[in-house]
Design an enzyme around this catalytic site. Structure first.
Site, PDB file in Angstrom:
ATOM      1  CG  HIS A  99       2.381  -7.064   3.975  1.00 58.70           C
ATOM      2  ND1 HIS A  99       1.995  -7.704   3.012  1.00 58.70           N
ATOM      3  CD2 HIS A  99       1.398  -6.501   4.530  1.00 58.70           C
ATOM      4  CE1 HIS A  99       1.138  -7.242   2.453  1.00 58.70           C
ATOM      5  NE2 HIS A  99       0.437  -6.557   3.356  1.00 58.70           N
ATOM      6  CD  GLU A 156      -2.799  -7.185   5.646  1.00 53.77           C
ATOM      7  OE1 GLU A 156      -3.270  -6.377   5.581  1.00 53.77           O
ATOM      8  OE2 GLU A 156      -1.485  -7.716   5.249  1.00 53.77           O
TER       9      GLU A 156
HETATM   10  P1  PGA Z   1      -4.815  -2.917   0.751  1.00 56.30           P
HETATM   11  O1  PGA Z   1      -3.684  -3.449   1.325  1.00 56.30           O
HETATM   12  O2  PGA Z   1      -5.656  -2.061   1.548  1.00 56.30           O
HETATM   13  O3  PGA Z   1      -4.468  -2.397  -0.713  1.00 56.30           O
HETATM   14  O4  PGA Z   1      -5.608  -4.012   0.319  1.00 56.30           O
HETATM   15  C1  PGA Z   1      -3.492  -3.942   2.645  1.00 56.30           C
HETATM   16  C2  PGA Z   1      -2.388  -4.291   2.768  1.00 56.30           C
HETATM   17  O5  PGA Z   1      -1.607  -5.031   1.955  1.00 56.30           O
HETATM   18  O6  PGA Z   1      -1.653  -4.238   4.074  1.00 56.30           O
END
Ligand code: PGA
Length: 229
Positions: A99, A156
């Site tokens: 992540h 992401e």
């Molecule tokens: P968020 O985070 O839904 O708060 O944008 C997503 C993530 O970091 O996996």
């Protein structure tokens, strides 16, 4: 099948997690999920065992257990690390790996993440590797090519995480198409401020979503899940 992963990050204590699970179980009685949706809950490591127990003991439907990270080492003398061996018997199905917060605050490298991916497979846990546009080529280069087709990838964009700025679907599609055509992964999910308003649109181009902010409260999360057909 669409997979919605609830990533609670470092939020919630044990009592709050048990409360969330009880509310969720109750809500599932009135809001029936589409048979096409699978939920995966990724609690903080301290609560993985309790969520595992609650999912099994209450036979909560369409809901699996995930973890937010794994040790890059096998079981052994690695103080503070949680290895796949520690998780044995808890029925963990999925591991979120690499992540952007792990990269940013814990300085994880592409190679460490690739090692975690390998250990996850050995433990029969599906790795979900998080990537952003600027480094996905390097990240995937660290993973043996013959394994790309077994990977789940989470796209992401950092600018969208936790900001309320959902990335435009057309922009996401461009990156997702590129990932699919180069690496042919088993699944691609999107993460970044996913909320109930745009979830259905995202799911026309990806296999699921990684949801943090809008998974923290059960009513909010249920309203998102109810949009998944
Ligand atoms: P968020 O985070 O839904 O708060 O944008 C997503 C993530 O970091 O996996």
């Amino acid at each position: 099948m669409k997979t919605i992963i609830a990533n609670w990050k470092s939020h919630k204590n044990n009592a709050q997690i048990q409360q969330w699970m009880a509310e969720y179980q109750q809500a599932l009685k009135t809001t029936k999920l589409s048979p096409e949706v699978m939920v995966a809950i990724a609690p903080p490591m301290s609560a993985v065992a309790v969520v595992s127990y609650l999912l099994g003991a209450n036979a909560i439907p369409q809901t699996e257990l995930a973890v937010q990270d794994l040790s890059p080492f096998p079981p052994g003398s690695y103080t503070g690390a949680v290895s796949t061996g520690n998780l044995e018997g808890l029925n963990v199905k999925l591991a979120i790996l690499g992540h952007s917060e792990r990269r940013r605050y814990f300085h994880e490298t592409h190679q460490e993440i690739a090692n975690k991916v390998d250990l996850a497979w050995q433990a029969r846990i599906q790795p979900l590797v998080c990537i952003d546009q600027e480094y996905f080529a390097q990240q995937l280069a660290a993973i043996p090519e013959e394994n790309w087709s077994k990977l789940w990838i989470a796209y992401e964009p950092v600018a969208s995480i936790g900001t309320g700025n959902e990335a435009p679907v057309a922009d996401v599609k461009k990156v997702v198409d590129e990932i699919k055509s180069k690496y042919h992964p088993a699944a691609v999910v999107y993460g970044g401020s996913v909320a109930s308003d745009m979830i259905a649109e995202y799911l026309t181009i990806v296999d699921g979503a990684l949801v943090a902010t809008h998974s923290l409260e059960v009513p909010d999360f249920m309203s998102l899940l109810s949009k998944v057909k």
